[in-house]
Structure formats: C-alpha cells, structure tokens
Design a protein around this motif. Sequence first.
Motif, PDB file in Angstrom:
ATOM      1  N   GLU A 178       0.843  -1.193   0.000  1.00 14.57           N
ATOM      2  CA  GLU A 178       0.000   0.000   0.000  1.00 14.57           C
ATOM      3  C   GLU A 178       0.878   1.243   0.000  1.00 14.57           C
ATOM      4  N   GLY A 179       0.352   2.310  -0.554  1.00 16.76           N
ATOM      5  CA  GLY A 179       1.087   3.576  -0.539  1.00 16.76           C
ATOM      6  C   GLY A 179       2.125   3.652  -1.643  1.00 16.76           C
ATOM      7  N   ALA A 180       3.141   4.459  -1.385  1.00 19.42           N
ATOM      8  CA  ALA A 180       4.195   4.672  -2.375  1.00 19.42           C
ATOM      9  C   ALA A 180       5.019   3.401  -2.560  1.00 19.42           C
ATOM     10  N   VAL A 181       5.372   3.134  -3.802  1.00 19.09           N
ATOM     11  CA  VAL A 181       6.150   1.946  -4.132  1.00 19.09           C
ATOM     12  C   VAL A 181       7.594   2.353  -4.374  1.00 19.09           C
ATOM     13  N   SER A 190       9.969  -2.092  -1.570  1.00 15.37           N
ATOM     14  CA  SER A 190       8.594  -2.382  -1.193  1.00 15.37           C
ATOM     15  C   SER A 190       8.387  -3.891  -1.085  1.00 15.37           C
ATOM     16  N   LYS A 191       7.585  -4.280  -0.096  1.00 12.11           N
ATOM     17  CA  LYS A 191       7.323  -5.695   0.121  1.00 12.11           C
ATOM     18  C   LYS A 191       5.879  -6.026  -0.232  1.00 12.11           C
ATOM     19  N   GLN A 192       5.693  -7.229  -0.752  1.00 15.11           N
ATOM     20  CA  GLN A 192       4.359  -7.748  -1.004  1.00 15.11           C
ATOM     21  C   GLN A 192       4.137  -8.942  -0.081  1.00 15.11           C
ATOM     22  N   THR A 193       2.899  -9.182   0.270  1.00 15.57           N
ATOM     23  CA  THR A 193       2.562 -10.304   1.141  1.00 15.57           C
ATOM     24  C   THR A 193       1.986 -11.427   0.286  1.00 15.57           C
TER      25      THR A 193
END
Length: 106
Positions: A45-48, A52-55
Amino acid sequence: MAEKPLAWFVTCLLWAGPVFGFSVAPQIDCPTQVRAIASEVREPEGAVSGLSKQTVIFAIEESIKGTASGNLEVQLLKFGPLVVEIGKEYLVQLNQGKLCWLESVE
C-alpha cells in the motif's frame, strides 16, 4: 613466467582460491518446512519503492517439518529475485516467521 611452470601454477591457484568459497551452498536450519500452494498476492500500500514488500498467502498442503496448518503469510520484495505465481505449488521454509527458502515444485 612461461619458463617457470610451477610459479605459473601457484599464481593461477591463488587467483582461483576465492571461487571455491562461492561454490558450496550453506546448510540452513529452517524449523518450519511446508509444501503449499500460493493462493493470494497482496501488493504494498502507498508509495512503491525498490524495497517495497508484497505479502504472499500460501495454503498449506503438507507440513514436512514443524507444526504449521491453514494459511501462511510470507513477506517478499516486490521487485526482488523471487516471483510467486498464484496457483503454483512451492516448498516454503521458515525460521521464526521469516522466509529462508522458497522453491517451486514442478
């Protein structure tokens, strides 16, 4: 240098020494090992940014080592070297909730 084959051999051996350090995979102790299917990938979420991590949500099919059941959430770098496809089966290994191995099962 061509007149001294032993000196040439020793020089080449010294230059090749660090190569052997990269050819052996370390033994990693992962207390939780499961065979699971990737069921969902949640984008950050938010700025990438580059970090940045994804779940990734895995549905556990079989617990190989340790006690794990139900679903498993793992954090991965969005732009990292590991790419998870929904619906594919993976071998997932964790140590204290952190990913230490992820491998696609063919």
